[in-house]
Enzyme design. Structure first.
Site, PDB file in Angstrom:
ATOM      1  N   GLU A   1       2.038  -5.323   0.431  1.00  0.00           N
ATOM      2  CA  GLU A   1       0.884  -4.791  -0.306  1.00  0.00           C
ATOM      3  C   GLU A   1       1.011  -5.189  -1.773  1.00  0.00           C
ATOM      4  O   GLU A   1       1.857  -4.667  -2.499  1.00  0.00           O
ATOM      5  CB  GLU A   1       0.830  -3.269  -0.173  1.00  0.00           C
ATOM      6  CG  GLU A   1      -0.232  -2.605  -1.022  1.00  0.00           C
ATOM      7  CD  GLU A   1      -0.074  -1.096  -1.103  1.00  0.00           C
ATOM      8  OE1 GLU A   1      -0.472  -0.502  -2.125  1.00  0.00           O
ATOM      9  OE2 GLU A   1       0.452  -0.501  -0.139  1.00  0.00           O
TER      10      GLU A   1
ATOM     11  N   LYS B   1      -3.412   7.264   3.618  1.00  0.00           N
ATOM     12  CA  LYS B   1      -2.243   7.180   2.743  1.00  0.00           C
ATOM     13  C   LYS B   1      -2.037   8.538   2.081  1.00  0.00           C
ATOM     14  O   LYS B   1      -2.972   9.091   1.482  1.00  0.00           O
ATOM     15  CB  LYS B   1      -2.464   6.095   1.682  1.00  0.00           C
ATOM     16  CG  LYS B   1      -1.391   6.039   0.610  1.00  0.00           C
ATOM     17  CD  LYS B   1      -1.743   4.962  -0.407  1.00  0.00           C
ATOM     18  CE  LYS B   1      -0.755   4.947  -1.561  1.00  0.00           C
ATOM     19  NZ  LYS B   1      -1.064   3.891  -2.547  1.00  0.00           N
TER      20      LYS B   1
END
Length: 221
Positions: free
Chosen positions: A43, A132
């Site tokens: 990421e 998340k």
């Protein structure tokens, strides 16, 4: 089909490396070090200068070998820039409706930061596959276990405050994966990318150990 494969890679490896760097060159080196250690979910945060160029370079270099996504995406425009650069998933610190729609339009998994059950519910309505939990350090693994009571179908990935010592508890309490940032990439500040590779391998191994010994673990735990 590509979206499914991306999600399968994230959940099978169980760890996402959060790459936050001061220069594009360092971001690439960090990512390469993680991939060398078997951690192939990357990421690249948009706090990194020219993050879209970093994503494009990594996608070209590691096509079929690693899943490259974008992080710290705060709006739909940034999401589209990331997707056009080749990002295979998009992560945000908070939930944003139009960003969710943009990602759904292009068939890219969107992983927004959610802290309340209401935020989680709204995100699920817009097709979010993974939520998340950020910052994870503000909640702890027990929070996940509590959420999974009324919402057992929710897929949660904590980021912030996750390390080798507590990772196992996060997974056992129901998380499908974890995001690791500074605890993984800190040695890069001293140019020790070899240590980043070693840490990446340890996180991947730890996830395998936890999921193999916990027979109750599954994607829908």
């Amino acid at each position: 089909m590509k979206k499914i494969k991306v999600l399968q890679n994230i959940t099978s490896v169980g760890v996402v490396a959060v790459i936050r760097a001061d220069t594009p060159e360092v971001a690439v080196k960090m990512s390469e070090a993680c991939i060398a250690g078997g951690l192939n979910n990357i990421e690249v945060t948009f706090t990194t200068p020219h993050a879209d160029q970093v994503i494009e370079e990594l996608v070209q270099k590691f096509a079929g070998q690693a899943v490259i996504g974008a992080g710290t995406v705060l709006d739909p425009l940034t999401a589209r820039i990331a997707i056009m650069a080749g990002a295979e998933f998009v992560v945000s610190p908070s939930f944003e409706v139009e960003t969710a729609k943009m990602c759904n339009l292009y068939g890219v998994p969107y992983m927004p930061g959610c802290m309340t059950l209401n935020e989680m519910k709204d995100a699920l309505k817009l097709g979010v596959d993974v939520l998340k939990l950020f910052p994870g350090s503000a909640f702890g693994p027990d929070f996940v276990k509590a959420v999974k009571g009324p919402m057992p179908h929710v897929n949660i990935m904590p980021t912030g405050g996750v390390d080798l010592d507590n990772m196992g508890q996060w997974i056992k309490n129901g998380c499908i994966a974890v995001g690791i940032g500074g605890n993984l990439t800190a040695p890069a500040k001293d140019g020790r990318y070899d240590l980043v590779t070693e840490l990446a391998a340890k996180y991947v191994t730890k996830f395998k150990e936890v999921t193999q010994t916990d027979t109750q673990w599954s994607l829908t735990k």
